[in-house]
Design a protein around this motif. Structure first.
Motif: not given
Length: 190
Positions: A3, A6, A39-40
């Motif tokens: 993560e 990102k 992620s989004q």
């Protein structure tokens, strides 16, 4: 692919096509099996209400028209897909950098953490609130009452109480001026 690698990036989209571009991008990411890199994908917006013909209509208003946000770990493949494979999307917000070989190239610029927190904070705040009502009435506007016991009466807006979605309207009843408090949806502009 942790993560921490990102970052949030801003993508340029055709005006009015932000949601379609987001849908196409998500489908393309899924088709290519790149979900672990993204992620989004987000189109920051808020719900607003407008009184049209005495009816309260909801609309969505974009915070940043023409832009889509993505949280991703950028790879060459993902950049290629975003720039070339997604309809209504023209690429990243970029800056020019000179490589070691002296070649000028455009590089996607990640958002700063403070910017991301502000944008996501606005989005969360809007998700919790009921939305805002856009009022197109002004003091002195002639209105017609369309609902309630005074249906059909004409009046004049004396005061607007936006936080309660009410109007104070002066109406002639039996030859006397009477101040009525009405909902936005009970009147229409003359």
């Amino acid at each position: 692919m942790s993560e921490s690698n990102k970052k949030w990036y801003v993508l340029r989209a055709a005006g009015g096509k932000e949601k379609k571009a987001k849908e196409y991008l998500e489908k393309e990411i899924e088709r290519c099996g790149l979900q672990n890199l993204v992620s989004q994908v987000l189109v920051p917006s808020e719900k607003v209400y407008k009184i049209v013909g005495g009816q309260r209509k909801s609309q969505e208003r974009l915070f940043y028209p023409g832009y889509v946000l993505i949280e991703a770990e950028l790879t060459g493949e993902l950049q290629y897909i975003i720039r070339n494979e997604v309809p209504h999307m023209s690429g990243f917000l970029t800056e020019k950098r000179v490589t070691e070989k002296g070649i000028e190239e455009k590089v996607p610029v990640p958002l700063r953490d403070s910017e991301v927190k502000r944008i996501l904070g606005e989005q969360d705040e809007v998700a919790v609130s009921n939305g805002e009502t856009v009022v197109d009435y002004a003091v002195g506007d002639p209105v017609k009452i369309t609902d309630g016991p005074f249906n059909g009466f004409d009046g004049t807006v004396e005061e607007i109480v936006e936080d309660r979605s009410k109007l104070k309207v002066m109406v002639m009843i039996f030859g006397r001026k009477t101040l009525l408090e009405l909902n936005f949806t009970q009147v229409t502009k003359e």
